[in-house]
Scaffold this motif. Structure first.
Motif, PDB file in Angstrom:
ATOM      1  N   ASN A  62      -6.987  20.413 -20.842  1.00  0.00           N
ATOM      2  CA  ASN A  62      -5.790  20.468 -20.017  1.00  0.00           C
ATOM      3  C   ASN A  62      -5.455  21.941 -19.832  1.00  0.00           C
ATOM      4  OD1 ASN A  62      -5.330  17.789 -21.813  1.00  0.00           O
ATOM      5  ND2 ASN A  62      -4.590  17.531 -19.734  1.00  0.00           N
ATOM      6  N   HIS A  63      -5.531  22.393 -18.584  1.00  0.00           N
ATOM      7  CA  HIS A  63      -5.241  23.790 -18.269  1.00  0.00           C
ATOM      8  C   HIS A  63      -3.764  23.889 -17.899  1.00  0.00           C
ATOM      9  CE1 HIS A  63      -9.493  24.312 -18.514  1.00  0.00           C
ATOM     10  NE2 HIS A  63      -9.702  23.503 -17.493  1.00  0.00           N
ATOM     11  N   LEU A  64      -3.024  24.705 -18.616  1.00  0.00           N
ATOM     12  CA  LEU A  64      -1.570  24.748 -18.505  1.00  0.00           C
ATOM     13  C   LEU A  64      -1.031  25.992 -17.811  1.00  0.00           C
ATOM     14  CD1 LEU A  64      -0.995  23.588 -22.167  1.00  0.00           C
ATOM     15  CD2 LEU A  64      -1.029  22.163 -20.109  1.00  0.00           C
ATOM     16  N   LYS A  65      -1.790  27.072 -17.865  1.00  0.00           N
ATOM     17  CA  LYS A  65      -1.316  28.340 -17.314  1.00  0.00           C
ATOM     18  C   LYS A  65      -2.522  29.147 -16.869  1.00  0.00           C
ATOM     19  CE  LYS A  65       1.431  32.339 -18.505  1.00  0.00           C
ATOM     20  NZ  LYS A  65       2.590  32.809 -19.168  1.00  0.00           N
ATOM     21  N   SER A  66      -2.370  29.909 -15.792  1.00  0.00           N
ATOM     22  CA  SER A  66      -3.472  30.761 -15.345  1.00  0.00           C
ATOM     23  C   SER A  66      -3.300  32.173 -15.916  1.00  0.00           C
ATOM     24  CB  SER A  66      -3.546  30.799 -13.816  1.00  0.00           C
ATOM     25  OG  SER A  66      -2.351  31.295 -13.270  1.00  0.00           O
ATOM     26  N   ILE A  67      -4.397  32.903 -15.894  1.00  0.00           N
ATOM     27  CA  ILE A  67      -4.420  34.274 -16.415  1.00  0.00           C
ATOM     28  C   ILE A  67      -5.420  35.067 -15.567  1.00  0.00           C
ATOM     29  CG2 ILE A  67      -6.066  33.585 -18.202  1.00  0.00           C
ATOM     30  CD1 ILE A  67      -4.939  35.819 -19.991  1.00  0.00           C
ATOM     31  N   LYS A  68      -5.086  36.350 -15.306  1.00  0.00           N
ATOM     32  CA  LYS A  68      -5.914  37.193 -14.445  1.00  0.00           C
ATOM     33  C   LYS A  68      -6.627  38.316 -15.183  1.00  0.00           C
ATOM     34  CE  LYS A  68      -3.309  36.447 -10.251  1.00  0.00           C
ATOM     35  NZ  LYS A  68      -2.883  37.048  -9.017  1.00  0.00           N
ATOM     36  N   GLU A  69      -6.145  38.688 -16.353  1.00  0.00           N
ATOM     37  CA  GLU A  69      -6.746  39.823 -17.067  1.00  0.00           C
ATOM     38  C   GLU A  69      -6.424  39.748 -18.549  1.00  0.00           C
ATOM     39  OE1 GLU A  69      -3.052  42.898 -16.105  1.00  0.00           O
ATOM     40  OE2 GLU A  69      -5.009  43.252 -15.213  1.00  0.00           O
ATOM     41  N   GLY A  70      -7.103  40.579 -19.309  1.00  0.00           N
ATOM     42  CA  GLY A  70      -6.884  40.624 -20.760  1.00  0.00           C
ATOM     43  C   GLY A  70      -7.922  39.800 -21.498  1.00  0.00           C
ATOM     44  N   TRP A  71      -7.484  39.131 -22.552  1.00  0.00           N
ATOM     45  CA  TRP A  71      -8.356  38.315 -23.389  1.00  0.00           C
ATOM     46  C   TRP A  71      -7.751  36.932 -23.541  1.00  0.00           C
ATOM     47  CZ3 TRP A  71     -12.920  40.073 -25.580  1.00  0.00           C
ATOM     48  CH2 TRP A  71     -13.141  41.448 -25.515  1.00  0.00           C
ATOM     49  N   VAL A  72      -8.617  35.938 -23.715  1.00  0.00           N
ATOM     50  CA  VAL A  72      -8.176  34.621 -24.155  1.00  0.00           C
ATOM     51  C   VAL A  72      -8.806  34.366 -25.510  1.00  0.00           C
ATOM     52  CG1 VAL A  72      -7.554  33.517 -21.977  1.00  0.00           C
ATOM     53  CG2 VAL A  72      -9.947  33.526 -22.700  1.00  0.00           C
ATOM     54  N   TYR A  73      -8.052  33.661 -26.355  1.00  0.00           N
ATOM     55  CA  TYR A  73      -8.453  33.371 -27.726  1.00  0.00           C
ATOM     56  C   TYR A  73      -8.513  31.867 -27.908  1.00  0.00           C
ATOM     57  CZ  TYR A  73      -7.301  38.244 -28.384  1.00  0.00           C
ATOM     58  OH  TYR A  73      -7.270  39.613 -28.268  1.00  0.00           O
ATOM     59  N   ALA A  74      -9.581  31.385 -28.510  1.00  0.00           N
ATOM     60  CA  ALA A  74      -9.749  29.956 -28.774  1.00  0.00           C
ATOM     61  C   ALA A  74      -9.746  29.748 -30.277  1.00  0.00           C
ATOM     62  CB  ALA A  74     -11.067  29.457 -28.191  1.00  0.00           C
ATOM     63  N   LYS A  75      -8.812  28.917 -30.742  1.00  0.00           N
ATOM     64  CA  LYS A  75      -8.747  28.587 -32.166  1.00  0.00           C
ATOM     65  C   LYS A  75      -9.075  27.113 -32.326  1.00  0.00           C
ATOM     66  CE  LYS A  75      -5.972  28.840 -36.347  1.00  0.00           C
ATOM     67  NZ  LYS A  75      -4.699  29.298 -36.919  1.00  0.00           N
ATOM     68  N   ALA A  76     -10.188  26.845 -33.016  1.00  0.00           N
ATOM     69  CA  ALA A  76     -10.634  25.471 -33.262  1.00  0.00           C
ATOM     70  C   ALA A  76     -10.213  25.060 -34.666  1.00  0.00           C
ATOM     71  CB  ALA A  76     -12.150  25.369 -33.129  1.00  0.00           C
ATOM     72  N   THR A  77      -9.529  23.924 -34.757  1.00  0.00           N
ATOM     73  CA  THR A  77      -9.160  23.351 -36.046  1.00  0.00           C
ATOM     74  C   THR A  77      -9.590  21.886 -36.063  1.00  0.00           C
ATOM     75  OG1 THR A  77      -6.934  22.835 -35.257  1.00  0.00           O
ATOM     76  CG2 THR A  77      -7.205  24.894 -36.457  1.00  0.00           C
ATOM     77  N   PHE A  78      -9.932  21.406 -37.241  1.00  0.00           N
ATOM     78  CA  PHE A  78     -10.410  20.029 -37.372  1.00  0.00           C
ATOM     79  C   PHE A  78      -9.259  19.033 -37.380  1.00  0.00           C
ATOM     80  CE2 PHE A  78     -14.149  22.238 -38.827  1.00  0.00           C
ATOM     81  CZ  PHE A  78     -15.170  21.454 -38.317  1.00  0.00           C
ATOM     82  N   ILE A  79      -9.437  17.980 -36.608  1.00  0.00           N
ATOM     83  CA  ILE A  79      -8.584  16.801 -36.692  1.00  0.00           C
ATOM     84  C   ILE A  79      -9.274  15.796 -37.611  1.00  0.00           C
ATOM     85  CG2 ILE A  79      -7.624  14.851 -35.393  1.00  0.00           C
ATOM     86  CD1 ILE A  79      -7.545  16.786 -32.938  1.00  0.00           C
ATOM     87  N   HIS A  80     -10.602  15.710 -37.473  1.00  0.00           N
ATOM     88  CA  HIS A  80     -11.412  14.803 -38.299  1.00  0.00           C
ATOM     89  C   HIS A  80     -12.728  15.509 -38.616  1.00  0.00           C
ATOM     90  CE1 HIS A  80     -13.488  11.193 -39.678  1.00  0.00           C
ATOM     91  NE2 HIS A  80     -14.447  11.447 -38.798  1.00  0.00           N
ATOM     92  N   LYS A  81     -13.097  15.524 -39.885  1.00  0.00           N
ATOM     93  CA  LYS A  81     -14.340  16.168 -40.315  1.00  0.00           C
ATOM     94  C   LYS A  81     -15.186  15.123 -41.039  1.00  0.00           C
ATOM     95  CE  LYS A  81     -13.750  20.224 -42.279  1.00  0.00           C
ATOM     96  NZ  LYS A  81     -13.611  21.273 -43.318  1.00  0.00           N
ATOM     97  N   GLY A  82     -15.825  14.239 -40.256  1.00  0.00           N
ATOM     98  CA  GLY A  82     -16.643  13.193 -40.844  1.00  0.00           C
ATOM     99  C   GLY A  82     -18.080  13.629 -41.048  1.00  0.00           C
ATOM    100  N   ARG A  83     -18.848  12.772 -41.733  1.00  0.00           N
ATOM    101  CA  ARG A  83     -20.262  13.080 -41.970  1.00  0.00           C
ATOM    102  C   ARG A  83     -21.067  13.040 -40.683  1.00  0.00           C
ATOM    103  NH1 ARG A  83     -19.924   9.246 -46.724  1.00  0.00           N
ATOM    104  NH2 ARG A  83     -20.315   7.805 -45.033  1.00  0.00           N
ATOM    105  N   THR A  84     -20.693  12.153 -39.757  1.00  0.00           N
ATOM    106  CA  THR A  84     -21.450  12.000 -38.525  1.00  0.00           C
ATOM    107  C   THR A  84     -20.723  12.598 -37.324  1.00  0.00           C
ATOM    108  OG1 THR A  84     -22.428   9.975 -39.386  1.00  0.00           O
ATOM    109  CG2 THR A  84     -22.618  10.344 -37.022  1.00  0.00           C
ATOM    110  N   THR A  85     -19.437  12.308 -37.183  1.00  0.00           N
ATOM    111  CA  THR A  85     -18.687  12.851 -36.055  1.00  0.00           C
ATOM    112  C   THR A  85     -17.547  13.734 -36.544  1.00  0.00           C
ATOM    113  OG1 THR A  85     -17.240  10.917 -35.923  1.00  0.00           O
ATOM    114  CG2 THR A  85     -19.214  10.916 -34.513  1.00  0.00           C
ATOM    115  N   GLN A  86     -17.229  14.695 -35.703  1.00  0.00           N
ATOM    116  CA  GLN A  86     -16.144  15.618 -35.980  1.00  0.00           C
ATOM    117  C   GLN A  86     -15.280  15.703 -34.718  1.00  0.00           C
ATOM    118  OE1 GLN A  86     -19.584  16.953 -36.141  1.00  0.00           O
ATOM    119  NE2 GLN A  86     -19.653  15.874 -38.087  1.00  0.00           N
TER     120      GLN A  86
END
Length: 141
Positions: free
Chosen positions: A89-113
């Motif tokens: 879901n894209h909420l805001k646009s940006i034209k310059e600078g940096w974007v940062y992606a922070k990944a956190t686990f909701i589910h950390k299973g043996r087969t699916t994450q």
């Protein structure tokens, strides 16, 4: 073996050579026991025609950081990781600078994450929210 923050960051960035991540200048910059952070510059390489960050580049950043996070937490001698579904879901646009992606686990299973990935700008404004499902599959020896 306990992975240090520096080791994880160095290994993640080393495998990006000659890949989409290198093309988009995606760089892993932080790591903790339940998260991974990467960044990507916003410039003409990742623009859509009207001069703002392309949603596809945003999704590439999200899938990269989420897949790296899943990869870190499995036995890579026995398993490999593949993304099987991503939503954005894209909420805001940006034209310059940096974007940062922070990944956190909701589910950390043996087969699916399942990972929650928040994309923010340098002022911590929310740009996009992504969810990534990955699967760990056994390597054939």
């Amino acid at each position: 073996m306990q992975l240090t923050k520096e080791t994880v960051i160095a290994k993640a960035n080393a495998v990006c050579k000659n890949t989409l991540m290198e093309t988009l200048n995606i760089e892993v910059i932080d790591y903790g026991p339940d998260f991974l952070v990467a960044r990507m510059p916003v410039n003409s390489r990742v623009y859509q025609p009207d001069g703002v960050l392309h949603g596809g580049a945003t999704v590439a950043l999200a899938e990269s950081v989420g897949s790296f996070a899943s990869h870190i937490f499995i036995d890579t001698d026995r398993f490999f990781v593949r993304g099987i579904e991503i939503t954005a879901n894209h909420l805001k646009s940006i034209k310059e600078g940096w974007v940062y992606a922070k990944a956190t686990f909701i589910h950390k299973g043996r087969t699916t994450q399942l990972l929650d990935i928040k994309i923010t700008d340098e002022a911590n404004n929310l740009i996009s929210v992504c969810k990534l499902t990955t699967i760990s599959l056994p390597k054939n020896k």
